[in-house]
Design an enzyme around this catalytic site. Structure first.
Site, PDB file in Angstrom:
ATOM      1  N   ARG A   1       0.852  -1.182   0.000  1.00  0.00           N
ATOM      2  CA  ARG A   1       0.000   0.000   0.000  1.00  0.00           C
ATOM      3  C   ARG A   1       0.891   1.236   0.000  1.00  0.00           C
ATOM      4  O   ARG A   1       1.931   1.268   0.670  1.00  0.00           O
ATOM      5  CB  ARG A   1      -0.912   0.019   1.236  1.00  0.00           C
ATOM      6  CG  ARG A   1      -2.072  -0.976   1.167  1.00  0.00           C
ATOM      7  CD  ARG A   1      -3.103  -0.574   0.100  1.00  0.00           C
ATOM      8  NE  ARG A   1      -4.242  -1.458   0.034  1.00  0.00           N
ATOM      9  CZ  ARG A   1      -4.409  -2.429  -0.869  1.00  0.00           C
ATOM     10  NH1 ARG A   1      -3.479  -2.660  -1.779  1.00  0.00           N
ATOM     11  NH2 ARG A   1      -5.510  -3.152  -0.869  1.00  0.00           N
TER      12      ARG A   1
ATOM     13  N   HIS B   1      -1.060   0.333 -10.119  1.00  0.00           N
ATOM     14  CA  HIS B   1      -1.711  -0.673  -9.262  1.00  0.00           C
ATOM     15  C   HIS B   1      -2.197  -1.879 -10.087  1.00  0.00           C
ATOM     16  O   HIS B   1      -3.382  -2.210 -10.104  1.00  0.00           O
ATOM     17  CB  HIS B   1      -2.881  -0.043  -8.490  1.00  0.00           C
ATOM     18  CG  HIS B   1      -3.246  -0.804  -7.243  1.00  0.00           C
ATOM     19  ND1 HIS B   1      -3.672  -0.201  -6.090  1.00  0.00           N
ATOM     20  CD2 HIS B   1      -3.260  -2.132  -6.975  1.00  0.00           C
ATOM     21  CE1 HIS B   1      -3.925  -1.119  -5.167  1.00  0.00           C
ATOM     22  NE2 HIS B   1      -3.688  -2.300  -5.690  1.00  0.00           N
TER      23      HIS B   1
HETATM   24  C1  OXD Z   1      -5.816  -6.002  -3.281  1.00  0.00           C
HETATM   25  C2  OXD Z   1      -5.238  -5.078  -4.273  1.00  0.00           C
HETATM   26  O1  OXD Z   1      -5.837  -5.662  -2.099  1.00  0.00           O
HETATM   27  O2  OXD Z   1      -5.427  -5.303  -5.487  1.00  0.00           O
HETATM   28  O3  OXD Z   1      -6.244  -7.094  -3.668  1.00  0.00           O
HETATM   29  O4  OXD Z   1      -4.579  -4.109  -3.916  1.00  0.00           O
END
Ligand code: OXD
Length: 328
Positions: free
Chosen positions: A243, A291
């Site tokens: 994250r 992402h």
């Molecule tokens: C998840 C993401 O948490 O794609 O699956 O970030």
């Protein structure tokens, strides 16, 4: 008398909702669960007071309005591995069970992404790219992989798969997790990410590459700051696929400017999409991806949701249950 079918609401973005809805309905049928599945647009921020009431909500980044309009949810299922955005919603029903996807094809995809990034830095591709711009013919020394130290931060299903993949490719691998893990051939450390004098400091020391796949919790927000990243080997590389909020952006930039870090591969950001004015965009030492390191895969995910729902509907406790206090 026949039992009422399970009322299942899918809250997702419109782009792929129809496919998800039919895959989930079919997978639930396949598991022998009588269910009615319908869709609500995750982009709709207004609550509908007359919304049809569901027993189960299957969600990916739902708006808070969903939980204003759904008043009898018994289960909320997150269509991803990270539940930080869900847990941040103040009106998430306290009494509903929370489940999340485990692996469902994501661990292999993430291991592939990380391996590509590690090989790229290990084989000096960034430096060769820079040299090419200067028309410079300069072979670089290639280190022995067995001395090239890669640390994996977060050793759940995904981190474990990444560590194993790197180790199979000959790298020396260290791992760190909150509670002790034992992984064949991997030097595992456990503890608190603020414990620089103890296990965390030992884990970080002299890493050539740090890979973070930590889940985001209140305790580890901002953990990858100047102090943590400063412990890596000189010229180290950061890969963040966990994250964005783990990284203190200004500290990362300062360490890149100072040459302590040679580069970073970043797939996740504190604000997504990354704002156009963010300095990361223009740093040549940063490779940025939107992402995409492991996108949830429809087939395996629908099957896993259906299997876990079937177990739950029979009164079982499926794996992947989220511990709200722990934050993942
Ligand atoms: C998840 C993401 O948490 O794609 O699956 O970030």
């Amino acid at each position: 008398m026949q039992a009422k079918p399970l009322q299942v609401l899918l809250c997702a973005r419109e782009s792929n909702a129809a496919q998800w809805q039919s895959a989930l309905a079919e997978a639930l049928r396949g598991q022998g669960v009588a269910a009615e599945v319908w869709w609500r647009d995750a982009a709709q921020a207004q609550a509908d007071p007359a919304a049809r009431q569901a027993d189960v909500a299957i969600v990916w980044r739902p708006p808070a309005a969903l939980f204003d309009e759904q008043r009898q949810l018994k289960l909320v299922f997150c269509l991803g591995a990270g539940v930080d955005a869900l847990l941040a919603l103040p009106n998430l029903p306290a009494e509903a069970a929370l489940l999340r996807l485990e692996d469902a094809g994501m661990a292999g995809a993430l291991a592939e992404y990380v391996l590509a990034a590690v090989l790229r830095t290990y084989r000096g591709f960034d430096r060769y790219t820079a040299q090419q711009r200067q028309a410079s013919w300069q072979p670089l020394e290639l280190r022995d992989k067995r001395d090239y130290l890669v640390g994996v931060l977060g050793l759940g299903v995904i981190g474990g798969a990444i560590a194993a993949t790197l180790q199979q490719h000959g790298f020396r691998v260290r791992g760190f997790s909150r509670s002790k893990r034992k992984l064949e051939g991997i030097e595992c450390h456990a503890g608190d990410v603020r414990d620089f004098e103890g296990a965390f400091g030992t884990f970080l020391a002299q890493l050539d590459v740090l890979v973070s796949v930590l889940p985001l919790t209140a305790d580890n927000r901002g953990a990858l700051d100047r102090r943590a990243l400063g412990r890596l080997a000189s010229g180290a590389h950061l890969i963040n696929a966990g994250r964005g909020a783990h990284v203190v952006d200004a500290d990362l930039l300062a360490l890149l400017d100072a040459g302590h870090l040679s580069g970073a591969t970043l797939d996740v950001f504190d604000t997504e999409p990354l704002p156009a004015e963010h300095p990361f965009w223009s740093r040549p030492q940063i490779l940025l991806t939107p992402h995409v390191s492991a996108v949830t895969q429809l087939g395996p995910a629908a099957l896993q949701v259906a299997q876990k729902l079937a177990a739950w509907a029979r009164g079982g406790v499926p794996t992947g249950r989220v511990n709200r206090a722990r934050g993942y």
